[in-house]
Structures are given as structure tokens and as C-alpha cells.
Scaffold this active site. Sequence first.
Site, PDB file in Angstrom:
ATOM      1  N   HIS A 141     -68.426 -89.945  10.135  1.00 53.76           N
ATOM      2  CA  HIS A 141     -67.258 -89.159   9.746  1.00 53.76           C
ATOM      3  C   HIS A 141     -67.624 -87.921   8.937  1.00 53.76           C
ATOM      4  O   HIS A 141     -66.985 -86.860   9.082  1.00 53.76           O
ATOM      5  CB  HIS A 141     -66.300 -90.040   8.934  1.00 53.76           C
ATOM      6  CG  HIS A 141     -65.013 -89.372   8.573  1.00 53.76           C
ATOM      7  ND1 HIS A 141     -63.925 -89.330   9.415  1.00 53.76           N
ATOM      8  CD2 HIS A 141     -64.643 -88.690   7.452  1.00 53.76           C
ATOM      9  CE1 HIS A 141     -62.936 -88.673   8.842  1.00 53.76           C
ATOM     10  NE2 HIS A 141     -63.343 -88.269   7.644  1.00 53.76           N
ATOM     11  N   HIS A 194     -65.343 -83.169  15.769  1.00 53.88           N
ATOM     12  CA  HIS A 194     -64.882 -83.323  17.151  1.00 53.88           C
ATOM     13  C   HIS A 194     -64.528 -81.970  17.739  1.00 53.88           C
ATOM     14  O   HIS A 194     -64.342 -80.977  17.030  1.00 53.88           O
ATOM     15  CB  HIS A 194     -63.665 -84.246  17.223  1.00 53.88           C
ATOM     16  CG  HIS A 194     -62.398 -83.622  16.696  1.00 53.88           C
ATOM     17  ND1 HIS A 194     -62.170 -83.403  15.361  1.00 53.88           N
ATOM     18  CD2 HIS A 194     -61.290 -83.144  17.339  1.00 53.88           C
ATOM     19  CE1 HIS A 194     -60.985 -82.836  15.187  1.00 53.88           C
ATOM     20  NE2 HIS A 194     -60.429 -82.660  16.376  1.00 53.88           N
TER      21      HIS A 194
END
Length: 369
Positions: A141, A194
Site C-alpha cells: 500500500h 494503481h
Amino acid sequence: MRKTQTRLSDGRELFYFDDTEPYADGSATRELHDSREPAAVAAASTMRYDVLTGEWVTLAAHRMDRTFLPATDECPLCPTRPGHPATEIPAGDYDVVVFENRFPSLASGAVPESELVDGEQLWPQRAANGRCEVVCFTSEHERSFADLPAARVRTVLEALRERTRELSTLPSVAQVYCFENRGEEIGVTLSHPHGQIYAYPTLPPRTAALLRQAELHRSRTGRSLLRDVLEAERRAGTRVVVDGERWTAYVPAAARWPVELHLAPHRDVADLTELDDAELDELSHLYLDVLGRLDRFFDQVTRLPYVAGWHQAPVGTGRELGRLHLQVFSLMRSPHRMKYLAGSESGMGAWISDTTPEQIAARFREVAP
């Protein structure tokens, strides 16, 4: 690299792209079952024609309620781990994942009640038939694309190439655009590293304008506009940042953004699907070089907010006029100060730059690895 395909509980497609063992060689398979109850969002996107500009505007009201900057332990792009709610990715870990966006701007199946808004001939409307996908670069993350090893960047590029190839076969698709938004200042709603892939049903305004210019250039000279631009930048050299064996990174002569750089292959290729292994290998390293320079561009900024987008040739009409290139830009004009598109830019589309392309290129060269 190995690709594995499955479907989420609401029917959306998901693809694992693995480059680590035992998944890459097929000895093991990532979790394919989505344990969540189906909770599909009805995508009802439509497109309306703006008669004043000749552009199609997409209306996607269902995106108003999409996920917005959740806490880290609620991130839908992290793997599904014991003791935590199930996410968009069923597996407990992954290398690269691509899946259909739950809140797509473009999606098949939405049919407007009428072909005309209010029955007026001036305002045609149509279904926004396309596809939007999410590309997760890593399961970690807190990482950034710029932190990835070159081997993982290569996997991401392979995934983008494969998805471009597949999406280009859809009958409704006119162009495939792969891009990454980074930073809340850009408008990111999920902080997990992303990108996205948009398969457009019509050519976006920038592409349409580029093709018009490319057609005029070809009619005058018989040559490719984008190739001539690259060759002219390499001849001049004043805005070249990196000149590799197969790729060149340069600041365009009419750069609009406070920080902007283009990366183009030396060989004429229409899109990512036409790159060979040697070009992908060099690109994997050069991409990291470019992103590293972005993060060093301002002394007081460690992670520059940016947009990085692959401009690919159209799928059908106009394909011979297009040429693959990457555009990377940031709205940050000085440390923690953003360039806002105010009256002239937003209202009239008349761009005003706060710097010069030569200054941008000089700074990029100063912050070389």
C-alpha cells in the site's frame, strides 16, 4: 509472466499477472473466489454531443458515490487478508492485478431512453459503451510506482500491453488509454499505487486534434508528424532529457504544464502491443529514471503529484496517423503550489505557461540519478 483470469462476485473480470514463483510457473494459483456478496453498481453512463465544440461529453452520475480516500485498513486495492474485510482482490498477496472498475465512467449496457435530449436535433445522445479497468501495480500500500524494481515495471507494461490488445478487439472501442494519477492534488481517490485503462467509444478531443494536425502534416510533407517531432527534438537537443538506444525522453517545445516530459520510441509503433522485448526492457529502466527525476524536481517535494498517460494510435480510422508516446506532467508549479486552470485556460482554452520548456528540461537534467 503468467496471467490468471477469474470473476468477482458481481461478475466483473479480474486478471492476475504474476512474475514471482510459485505462481509465475503455474505451480500455484492465486485465490480466485470472491467471498463477498454481489454488490454491483448500476453503471448508467451516457454521452451527449456538444454542438458548440463537436465533442462528446460523458455523463456518469453513479460515480458520485464512489469510494473516496478510505483508511489504509479499508483500502479496496489491498489484498484480502485474515481478520480484515474482503477487498476487490481475493488473494492474500499479488504481483500485478487488473480488474473492471466498480464505478466505471464507460460501460456497456447503458442505453438512453431517446437518441435526442428533449427531442431536439441539436443534442444527440448515445450509450457510453466502453470499458474502464483498474491496474494495481503492487500489493504494498505505501509504495509508489517509482519504488518498483525494473522487473515489476516490466510486468506492469506486459499487463498494459495485453489489456490494450484485448480491449482493442471490442467492437465499440475507438482508442485505449492507459494512465496513472498520483497524488491527492491530482484528484486521486485511492492512495494505493494503481493506474487505470479507459477504452473509449469515441476519440477523445486531444486525440482528435492530434489526428487533424497529423493529417495536415502528411498532406503537406508526406511524413509522420509525431516522428518528425521526435526527430526535431533530438536534432535540437535543447529539451532532450535522456537519449537512449531505443527511447528518447524530452520536454516538448510547446509544453503546457509546469512540469512535463514526453517519452517516445525511436521506432514507429502504433501502440504498446507493437513493442518488442528489447524496447520493453529499455523502457522498464527509463520509465523509472523519468519518475525518479520527477520526485527530485522540487527540493522540498519527495513525491510529486503527476499524471502519466500512454497516447496510443486509434484502433480503427486514423491509426496510421498515430504513434505511441508517453506524456508525464504535473500541475505543481513550485513546491506545494499548484497551477490552477483559471479564467483564460478553463474559460477559453487559451493556455498560459508559468515557465519555459527549456527551463523544465534543464531542471530534469540537473536531477539525473
